[in-house]
Design an enzyme around this catalytic site. Structure first.
Site, PDB file in Angstrom:
ATOM      1  CG  HIS A 160      -2.076  -0.868   1.148  1.00 19.05           C
ATOM      2  ND1 HIS A 160      -3.191  -1.153   2.046  1.00 19.05           N
ATOM      3  CD2 HIS A 160      -2.218  -1.973  -0.047  1.00 19.05           C
ATOM      4  CE1 HIS A 160      -3.943  -2.118   1.669  1.00 19.05           C
ATOM      5  NE2 HIS A 160      -3.485  -2.524   0.428  1.00 19.05           N
ATOM      6  CD  GLU A 206      -1.500   3.727   3.631  1.00 15.86           C
ATOM      7  OE1 GLU A 206      -1.309   3.193   2.597  1.00 15.86           O
ATOM      8  OE2 GLU A 206      -2.725   4.053   4.108  1.00 15.86           O
ATOM      9  CB  ALA A 210     -14.848  12.811 -30.334  1.00 14.07           C
ATOM     10  CD1 TRP A 232      -7.946  11.834 -37.741  1.00 18.83           C
ATOM     11  CD2 TRP A 232      -8.977  10.433 -36.372  1.00 18.83           C
ATOM     12  NE1 TRP A 232      -7.317  10.376 -37.614  1.00 18.83           N
ATOM     13  CE2 TRP A 232      -8.120   9.500 -36.894  1.00 18.83           C
ATOM     14  CE3 TRP A 232      -9.976   9.959 -35.377  1.00 18.83           C
ATOM     15  CZ2 TRP A 232      -7.904   8.246 -36.601  1.00 18.83           C
ATOM     16  CZ3 TRP A 232      -9.588   8.441 -35.020  1.00 18.83           C
ATOM     17  CH2 TRP A 232      -8.864   7.733 -35.569  1.00 18.83           C
ATOM     18  CB  THR A 279     -18.501   1.226 -33.205  1.00 19.59           C
ATOM     19  OG1 THR A 279     -19.720   2.148 -32.587  1.00 19.59           O
ATOM     20  CG2 THR A 279     -17.263   1.952 -33.134  1.00 19.59           C
ATOM     21  CG  ASP A 300     -15.646   4.052 -36.856  1.00 21.15           C
ATOM     22  OD1 ASP A 300     -16.091   4.293 -38.036  1.00 21.15           O
ATOM     23  OD2 ASP A 300     -16.008   4.557 -35.720  1.00 21.15           O
ATOM     24  CG  LEU A 310     -23.672   0.564 -26.565  1.00 21.76           C
ATOM     25  CD1 LEU A 310     -24.991  -0.416 -26.015  1.00 21.76           C
ATOM     26  CD2 LEU A 310     -22.650  -0.387 -26.997  1.00 21.76           C
ATOM     27  CG  ASN A 311     -22.707   6.534 -26.861  1.00 24.20           C
ATOM     28  OD1 ASN A 311     -22.037   5.865 -26.375  1.00 24.20           O
ATOM     29  ND2 ASN A 311     -22.184   7.525 -27.748  1.00 24.20           N
TER      30      ASN A 311
HETATM   31  C1  AOF Z   1      -4.465   1.706   2.489  1.00 21.88           C
HETATM   32  N1  AOF Z   1      -3.458   2.080   1.372  1.00 21.88           N
HETATM   33  O1  AOF Z   1      -2.531   2.466  -0.554  1.00 21.88           O
HETATM   34  C2  AOF Z   1      -4.565   1.095  -0.408  1.00 21.88           C
HETATM   35  C3  AOF Z   1      -5.459   0.669   0.302  1.00 21.88           C
HETATM   36  O2  AOF Z   1      -5.616  -6.624  -0.211  1.00 21.88           O
HETATM   37  P1  AOF Z   1      -5.088  -5.577   0.354  1.00 21.88           P
HETATM   38  O3  AOF Z   1      -4.315  -5.671   1.413  1.00 21.88           O
HETATM   39  O4  AOF Z   1      -4.156  -5.017  -0.750  1.00 21.88           O
HETATM   40  O5  AOF Z   1      -6.187  -4.468   0.980  1.00 21.88           O
HETATM   41  C4  AOF Z   1      -6.987  -3.994  -0.404  1.00 21.88           C
HETATM   42  C5  AOF Z   1      -8.020  -2.834   0.549  1.00 21.88           C
HETATM   43  O6  AOF Z   1      -7.491  -1.986   1.235  1.00 21.88           O
HETATM   44  C6  AOF Z   1      -8.744  -2.183  -0.502  1.00 21.88           C
HETATM   45  O7  AOF Z   1     -10.044  -2.705  -0.757  1.00 21.88           O
HETATM   46  C7  AOF Z   1      -8.953  -0.852   0.078  1.00 21.88           C
HETATM   47  O8  AOF Z   1     -10.221  -1.163   1.339  1.00 21.88           O
HETATM   48  C8  AOF Z   1      -7.622  -0.671   1.075  1.00 21.88           C
HETATM   49  N2  AOF Z   1      -6.634  -0.013   0.158  1.00 21.88           N
HETATM   50  N3  AOF Z   1      -5.711   0.994   1.735  1.00 21.88           N
HETATM   51  O9  AOF Z   1      -4.257   2.047   3.522  1.00 21.88           O
HETATM   52  C9  AOF Z   1      -3.544   1.736   0.116  1.00 21.88           C
HETATM   53  N4  AOF Z   1      -4.448   0.719  -1.737  1.00 21.88           N
HETATM   54 ZN    ZN Z   2      -3.363  -0.151   3.575  1.00 18.74          ZN
END
Ligand code: AOF
Ligand code: ZN
Length: 368
Positions: A53, A55, A160, A176, A202, A206, A301-302
């Site tokens: 993550h 942190e 677009a 375009w 599409t 295209d 579709l839109n």
């Molecule tokens: C954080 N910091 O950078 C992210 C978070 O399976 P894991 O351990 O990767 O957990 C995924 C979950 O953690 C995700 O669903 C969300 O709730 C949280 N993501 N949390 O503190 C992060 N990516």
């Molecule tokens: Zn985390």
């Protein structure tokens, strides 16, 4: 003080965006750690699904540079997690490392977290400041928030158009409408979204490849709605480049494809329209791991997606051009609203110039 936190939070958001295309179904998260003097000790972002993550990466950088973070502050765009997922809880790490203050952008909507991370920090005596650039942090994770709350994919339509709302002239001429800068930005969107959805019309008109040509970009899964299986098997969207393709056909059609990456998916038809049941398809895509869909399709579709209230967002690229042809193709077709009070409403989130064109990014206002 809050001015400084806002400045760092803006940088956290920019860091988080580096994870676009690589972290789904997880959120985009960025973090900065300040030492107790207020100098940057480390920063990081969530780089890949299943990996560290934001942190943790910020702490790792401080450790690598041998900077003491005890008594410091962490600024993070999303509430630090409190649970054991693929990785251990970030709130525990913050506590263990003696960080004294946490500045948080928005609460994690994941029911496994949802305030528990903040509670853990507060209980450990850490000062928590919440809601710094909250709107921006929520918008950064609009896809993740929709997934967690509704358990369905986030759906954006990209078009677009000329100033008179046409995606092609009556002869089908459309290359375009917008310039190179706008088209380059579309590559970034393709990197960000899990899947691109389009229709057989599409593909036949295209012959697009619908790949992501951004440097180090990730190809989205291509989802082709083709109820009668009329798309030629050599259409570029079926190209065998290792990216998955979902070929959506009616449940009573027998179709198969020689390319290994093409998966034939049979869907029921909507009884009223006789077309593929979009609600069924979208839920099925969610079950297959698709958390966000970029619709790059024709007017019909839109129109169907908008009319059925399935769209969350519109990326409307407008070119300073006028086709002036009432038989030209509108970006949305198939419904008529007579009273202006009954129109479909959107809220403009951002207007950005991609010279010579302009992008209007707007959210659909949902009526419950
Ligand atoms: C954080 N910091 O950078 C992210 C978070 O399976 P894991 O351990 O990767 O957990 C995924 C979950 O953690 C995700 O669903 C969300 O709730 C949280 N993501 N949390 O503190 C992060 N990516
Ligand atoms: Zn985390």
């Amino acid at each position: 003080m809050s001015k400084i936190y806002k400045k760092y939070m803006k940088r956290c958001i920019a860091l988080a965006k580096k994870g676009e295309g690589k972290v789904s179904p997880n959120p985009l998260v960025g973090a900065i750690i300040l030492d107790k003097k207020g100098n940057i000790a480390g920063f990081g972002w969530h780089k890949k699904f299943g990996k560290a993550h934001a942190e943790v990466n910020a702490v790792k950088m401080a450790d690598y540079n041998k900077i003491d973070i005890e008594g410091g502050t962490i600024i993070v765009s999303l509430e630090p997690c409190s649970h054991y997922g693929k990785t251990p809880p970030c709130s525990d790490l913050i506590i263990e490392r003696g960080i004294k203050k946490a500045v948080i952008g928005c609460v994690d909507p994941n029911p496994l977290v949802s305030g528990r991370g903040i509670e853990k920090l507060t209980n450990a005596g850490i000062e928590v400041i919440q809601g710094i650039l909250e709107k921006e942090c929520k918008s950064l994770n609009e896809i993740f928030i929709k997934n967690q709350i509704d358990k369905t994919p986030f759906i954006a339509i990209k078009t677009a158009v000329t100033l008179d709302g046409k995606i092609a002239s009556k002869t089908g001429s459309s290359k375009w409408i917008t310039g190179e800068k706008a088209r380059n930005y579309v590559q970034r969107l393709r990197n960000k979204y899990d899947a691109i959805l389009t229709g057989s019309g599409t593909v036949i008109a295209d012959n697009p490849s619908l790949t992501c040509r951004m440097k180090n970009g990730i190809n989205p899964v291509r989802v082709i709605i083709d109820s009668k299986a009329v798309c030629g098997s050599d259409s570029k969207v079926f190209n065998d480049d290792g990216t998955r393709v979902f070929w959506i056909v009616s449940e009573n059609i027998d179709a198969e494809h020689e390319n290994k990456n093409v998966e034939v998916i049979k869907c029921p038809l909507n009884k009223k329209s006789g077309k593929i049941d979009l609600n069924y398809l979208i839920q099925l895509l969610y079950e297959k791991g698709i958390r966000s869909i970029l619709v790059e399709a024709g007017g019909k579709l839109n129109g169907a997606i908008i009319k059925q209230g399935l769209a969350d967002k519109l990326y409307q690229f407008c070119a300073p051009k006028i086709l002036g042809d009432k038989e030209g193709i509108n970006f949305t077709e198939g419904f008529d609203i007579n009273d202006i009070n009954d129109c479909i409403k959107l809220k403009i989130k951002r207007v950005k110039k991609f010279d010579p064109d302009v992008l209007i990014e707007a959210s659909f206002v949902k009526i419950l």
